[in-house]
Design an enzyme around this catalytic site. Structure first.
Site, PDB file in Angstrom:
ATOM      1  CE1 TYR A 100      -8.424   3.832   9.213  1.00 15.69           C
ATOM      2  CE2 TYR A 100      -8.773   6.227   9.970  1.00 15.69           C
ATOM      3  CZ  TYR A 100      -7.796   5.389   9.642  1.00 15.69           C
ATOM      4  OH  TYR A 100      -6.499   5.325   9.470  1.00 15.69           O
ATOM      5  CE  LYS A 158      -5.944   2.753  11.483  1.00 19.38           C
ATOM      6  NZ  LYS A 158      -5.075   1.821  11.198  1.00 19.38           N
ATOM      7  CG  ASP A 192      -7.564 -11.359   4.970  1.00 15.05           C
ATOM      8  OD1 ASP A 192      -7.544 -11.028   6.127  1.00 15.05           O
ATOM      9  OD2 ASP A 192      -8.196 -10.870   3.953  1.00 15.05           O
ATOM     10  N   GLY A 198       0.635  -1.261  -0.052  1.00 15.69           N
ATOM     11  CA  GLY A 198      -0.211   0.111   0.008  1.00 15.69           C
ATOM     12  C   GLY A 198       0.829   1.358   0.095  1.00 15.69           C
ATOM     13  NE  ARG A 241     -14.237  15.548   5.008  1.00 13.02           N
ATOM     14  CZ  ARG A 241     -12.961  15.356   4.681  1.00 13.02           C
ATOM     15  NH1 ARG A 241     -12.910  14.725   3.502  1.00 13.02           N
ATOM     16  NH2 ARG A 241     -11.958  15.607   5.322  1.00 13.02           N
ATOM     17  CB  ILE A 274       2.045   4.401   4.739  1.00 12.17           C
ATOM     18  CG1 ILE A 274       1.195   5.542   4.650  1.00 12.17           C
ATOM     19  CG2 ILE A 274       3.063   4.937   5.755  1.00 12.17           C
ATOM     20  CD1 ILE A 274       0.320   5.964   5.592  1.00 12.17           C
ATOM     21  CB  SER A 320      -5.059   7.660  12.585  1.00 16.38           C
ATOM     22  OG  SER A 320      -5.686   8.781  12.437  1.00 16.38           O
TER      23      SER A 320
HETATM   24  P1  NAD Z   1      -3.435   1.546   2.003  1.00 17.06           P
HETATM   25  O1  NAD Z   1      -4.744   1.142   1.696  1.00 17.06           O
HETATM   26  O2  NAD Z   1      -2.523   2.108   1.020  1.00 17.06           O
HETATM   27  O3  NAD Z   1      -2.599   0.295   2.421  1.00 17.06           O
HETATM   28  C1  NAD Z   1      -3.269  -0.610   3.031  1.00 17.06           C
HETATM   29  C2  NAD Z   1      -2.681  -2.129   2.714  1.00 17.06           C
HETATM   30  O4  NAD Z   1      -3.129  -3.151   3.493  1.00 17.06           O
HETATM   31  C3  NAD Z   1      -3.286  -2.260   1.418  1.00 17.06           C
HETATM   32  O5  NAD Z   1      -2.180  -2.652   0.516  1.00 17.06           O
HETATM   33  C4  NAD Z   1      -4.197  -3.383   1.362  1.00 17.06           C
HETATM   34  O6  NAD Z   1      -4.451  -4.118   0.169  1.00 17.06           O
HETATM   35  C5  NAD Z   1      -3.543  -4.191   2.480  1.00 17.06           C
HETATM   36  N1  NAD Z   1      -4.907  -4.721   3.366  1.00 17.06           N
HETATM   37  C6  NAD Z   1      -5.910  -4.449   3.691  1.00 17.06           C
HETATM   38  N2  NAD Z   1      -6.710  -5.463   4.455  1.00 17.06           N
HETATM   39  C7  NAD Z   1      -5.810  -6.509   4.516  1.00 17.06           C
HETATM   40  C8  NAD Z   1      -5.799  -7.684   5.045  1.00 17.06           C
HETATM   41  N3  NAD Z   1      -7.052  -8.053   5.743  1.00 17.06           N
HETATM   42  N4  NAD Z   1      -4.909  -8.488   4.801  1.00 17.06           N
HETATM   43  C9  NAD Z   1      -3.809  -8.210   4.175  1.00 17.06           C
HETATM   44  N5  NAD Z   1      -3.675  -6.994   3.552  1.00 17.06           N
HETATM   45  C10 NAD Z   1      -4.733  -6.266   3.819  1.00 17.06           C
HETATM   46  O7  NAD Z   1      -3.342   2.507   3.132  1.00 17.06           O
HETATM   47  P2  NAD Z   1      -2.323   3.441   3.725  1.00 17.06           P
HETATM   48  O8  NAD Z   1      -2.315   4.747   3.364  1.00 17.06           O
HETATM   49  O9  NAD Z   1      -0.732   2.969   3.280  1.00 17.06           O
HETATM   50  O10 NAD Z   1      -2.362   3.294   5.275  1.00 17.06           O
HETATM   51  C11 NAD Z   1      -1.581   2.347   6.082  1.00 17.06           C
HETATM   52  C12 NAD Z   1      -1.979   2.226   7.584  1.00 17.06           C
HETATM   53  O11 NAD Z   1      -1.966   3.693   7.888  1.00 17.06           O
HETATM   54  C13 NAD Z   1      -3.534   1.747   7.624  1.00 17.06           C
HETATM   55  O12 NAD Z   1      -3.676   1.091   8.701  1.00 17.06           O
HETATM   56  C14 NAD Z   1      -4.166   3.397   7.582  1.00 17.06           C
HETATM   57  O13 NAD Z   1      -5.376   2.947   8.435  1.00 17.06           O
HETATM   58  C15 NAD Z   1      -3.202   3.872   8.497  1.00 17.06           C
HETATM   59  N6  NAD Z   1      -3.152   5.188   8.516  1.00 17.06           N
HETATM   60  C16 NAD Z   1      -3.206   5.870   7.151  1.00 17.06           C
HETATM   61  C17 NAD Z   1      -3.373   7.226   6.945  1.00 17.06           C
HETATM   62  C18 NAD Z   1      -3.378   7.995   5.556  1.00 17.06           C
HETATM   63  O14 NAD Z   1      -3.842   9.315   5.792  1.00 17.06           O
HETATM   64  N7  NAD Z   1      -2.963   7.492   4.708  1.00 17.06           N
HETATM   65  C19 NAD Z   1      -3.425   8.196   8.229  1.00 17.06           C
HETATM   66  C20 NAD Z   1      -3.527   7.625   9.447  1.00 17.06           C
HETATM   67  C21 NAD Z   1      -3.325   6.230   9.491  1.00 17.06           C
HETATM   68  N1  UFG Z   2     -10.898  18.758   2.236  1.00 14.32           N
HETATM   69  C1  UFG Z   2     -11.671  19.730   1.587  1.00 14.32           C
HETATM   70  N2  UFG Z   2     -12.051  19.098   0.202  1.00 14.32           N
HETATM   71  C2  UFG Z   2     -11.695  17.711  -0.070  1.00 14.32           C
HETATM   72  C3  UFG Z   2     -10.957  16.956   0.771  1.00 14.32           C
HETATM   73  C4  UFG Z   2     -10.701  17.488   1.930  1.00 14.32           C
HETATM   74  O1  UFG Z   2     -11.816  21.117   1.663  1.00 14.32           O
HETATM   75  O2  UFG Z   2     -12.090  17.345  -1.166  1.00 14.32           O
HETATM   76  C5  UFG Z   2     -10.394  19.425   3.584  1.00 14.32           C
HETATM   77  C6  UFG Z   2     -10.996  18.772   4.825  1.00 14.32           C
HETATM   78  O3  UFG Z   2     -12.271  19.584   5.301  1.00 14.32           O
HETATM   79  C7  UFG Z   2      -9.805  19.187   5.945  1.00 14.32           C
HETATM   80  C8  UFG Z   2      -8.727  18.918   5.093  1.00 14.32           C
HETATM   81  O4  UFG Z   2      -9.108  19.154   3.769  1.00 14.32           O
HETATM   82  O5  UFG Z   2     -10.088  20.147   6.508  1.00 14.32           O
HETATM   83  C9  UFG Z   2      -7.841  17.368   5.124  1.00 14.32           C
HETATM   84  O6  UFG Z   2      -8.752  16.578   4.894  1.00 14.32           O
HETATM   85  P1  UFG Z   2      -8.278  14.995   4.446  1.00 14.32           P
HETATM   86  O7  UFG Z   2      -9.608  14.422   4.102  1.00 14.32           O
HETATM   87  O8  UFG Z   2      -7.091  15.195   3.611  1.00 14.32           O
HETATM   88  O9  UFG Z   2      -7.956  14.825   5.887  1.00 14.32           O
HETATM   89  P2  UFG Z   2      -8.538  14.491   7.397  1.00 14.32           P
HETATM   90  O10 UFG Z   2      -7.606  15.404   8.320  1.00 14.32           O
HETATM   91  O11 UFG Z   2      -9.942  14.822   7.266  1.00 14.32           O
HETATM   92  O12 UFG Z   2      -8.237  12.951   7.425  1.00 14.32           O
HETATM   93  C10 UFG Z   2      -7.152  12.214   7.800  1.00 14.32           C
HETATM   94  C11 UFG Z   2      -7.076  10.772   7.246  1.00 14.32           C
HETATM   95  C12 UFG Z   2      -7.889  10.263   8.187  1.00 14.32           C
HETATM   96  C13 UFG Z   2      -7.339  10.340   9.650  1.00 14.32           C
HETATM   97  C14 UFG Z   2      -7.245  11.826   9.819  1.00 14.32           C
HETATM   98  C15 UFG Z   2      -6.569  11.969  11.277  1.00 14.32           C
HETATM   99  O13 UFG Z   2      -7.792  10.707   6.169  1.00 14.32           O
HETATM  100  O14 UFG Z   2      -8.049   9.003   7.878  1.00 14.32           O
HETATM  101  O15 UFG Z   2      -6.501  12.483   9.017  1.00 14.32           O
HETATM  102  O16 UFG Z   2      -5.387  11.385  11.226  1.00 14.32           O
HETATM  103  F1  UFG Z   2      -8.072   9.617  10.358  1.00 14.32           F
END
Ligand code: NAD
Ligand code: UFG
Length: 336
Positions: free
Chosen positions: A149, A153, A58, A10, A292, A12, A124
């Protein structure tokens, strides 16, 4: 000895695998490709010129995990695998609880039985809820999450706390990510969201390539410097390097440690639009839309604990985050 990376294909995870390989770690990736493509694994190899083992499977499949731990020599796990779309989690709460909480508990049971008791977990900033003021600090009370979601966490953090209380052989590092954006400098890996993106930067880059007409700015009447929401955007490569420091920590010590991974800087939606336009040379059309549901005005970190205890600091600024996001999107307009 290897580091098992769940969800390593994925967004990150793939960037973290690059940094782990560059730092000399052996890694094994486990992914079910629910939200990723196998091409990302080829690109990790291409960038690092290093090889690794991959298991398609998985984290909810206990038999699969037991075989994996019995076959491989695994020292620690970095656990990214999970579902992460806030809006979708409100429509499909059971799938989120099953995949994120059920999957993590199954993984932890398999680890315990295999005697692998070191884990870095992707949490998160959402666990801070809406009542704590920014800058957010690790010792603040957590809870009050506004969607399934975020609640997954929160529960997983509590499960990890209980686990460490019950058995002092466990070594856990819980990382609370702020808003990861950007991509690897090579432009070869980046985020590949399915369908219409929810997150700000992905939405902006899709407007820039002409896939979406304009950005909706969710609210311009917040109590912030320009009325739009403020967040702590962090370059995904800085975030990934944070995991290399966290792995070092879990390999060296037992007990539980929690760290914010953020920059400590807050930027508004309009700051991001401006910075992106400057980096890409493309004007981003936007319209002011209603707030939102579930959004808060301001969310940024105090990252000093990670600096003091891990020696990690985010180094890449907003300009670089925008340039790298744009390089990835423009060179891979259809993702992998
Ligand atoms: P992503 O969806 O790109 O990566 C997650 C990966 O996990 C994917 O490749 C998916 O195929 C795999 N996966 C999901 N369920 C699975 C399962 N049951 N078994 C095996 N593989 C599985 O997401 P990401 O943005 O890389 O996020 C990685 C982690 O960081 C997640 O736990 C997410 O909740 C957390 N996180 C992400 C953000 C963000 O903004 N991207 C913010 C805070 C926390
Ligand atoms: N925003 C817009 N327009 C869009 C999308 C977002 O104005 O189309 C704004 C939102 O209102 C917010 C900012 O942009 O003010 C950031 O929004 P994101 O959706 O990019 O990020 P969030 O901070 O809402 O959420 C992110 C992750 C969540 C996580 C959260 C806290 O997506 O998974 O940070 O860690 F839970």
């Amino acid at each position: 000895m290897s580091i098992l990376v769940t969800g390593g294909a994925g967004y990150i995870g793939s960037h973290t695998c690059v940094e782990l390989l560059n730092a000399g770690y052996e890694i094994i990736i486990l992914d079910n490709f629910y939200n990723s493509k196998s091409e990302s694994l080829n690109r990790i190899k291409e960038i690092t010129n290093k090889d690794f083992k991959f298991y398609e499977g998985d984290i909810r499949d206990r038999e699969f995990l037991d075989n994996l731990f019995a076959t491989e020599n695994i020292e620690a796990v970095i656990h990214f695998a999970g579902l992460k779309a806030v809006g979708e989690s409100c429509q499909k709460p059971l799938e989120y609880y099953d995949n994120n909480i059920g999957g993590t508990v199954t993984l932890l049971l398999a680890m315990k039985d295999a005697g692998v008791k070191k884990i870095v977990f992707s949490s998160s900033a959402t666990v801070y809820g809406s009542s704590n003021p920014s800058p957010l600090k690790e010792e603040m009370p957590i809870g009050g999450t506004t969607n399934p979601y975020g609640t997954t966490k929160l529960y997983i953090e509590n499960i990890l706390q209980d686990l460490c209380k019950s058995d002092d052989e466990w070594s856990v590092c819980t990382l609370r990510y702020f808003n990861p954006i950007g991509a690897h400098k090579s432009g070869r890996i980046g985020e590949n969201p399915n369908g219409i993106p929810n997150n700000l930067m992905h939405y902006i880059t899709q407007v820039a390539v002409g896939k979406l007409d304009h950005l909706n700015v969710f609210g311009d009447d917040y109590d912030t410097h320009d009325g739009t929401g403020v967040r702590d955007y962090i370059h995904v490569v800085d975030l990934s390097i944070g995991h290399v420091y966290a792995v070092k920590k879990v390999l060296a010590e037992t007990g539980i440690n929690i760290y914010n991974l953020g920059t400590g800087n807050g930027y508004s939606v309009l700051d991001i639009v401006k910075a992106f336009s400057k980096a890409s040379g493309i004007e981003i059309k936007y319209e002011i839309a209603p707030r939102r549901d579930g959004d808060i005005a301001t969310c940024f970190s105090d990252p000093s604990k990670a600096k003091n205890e891990l020696g990690w600091v985010a180094e890449r600024g907003l300009e670089e985050m925008c340039e790298d996001s744009w390089r990835w999107q423009s060179e891979n307009p259809n993702g992998f």
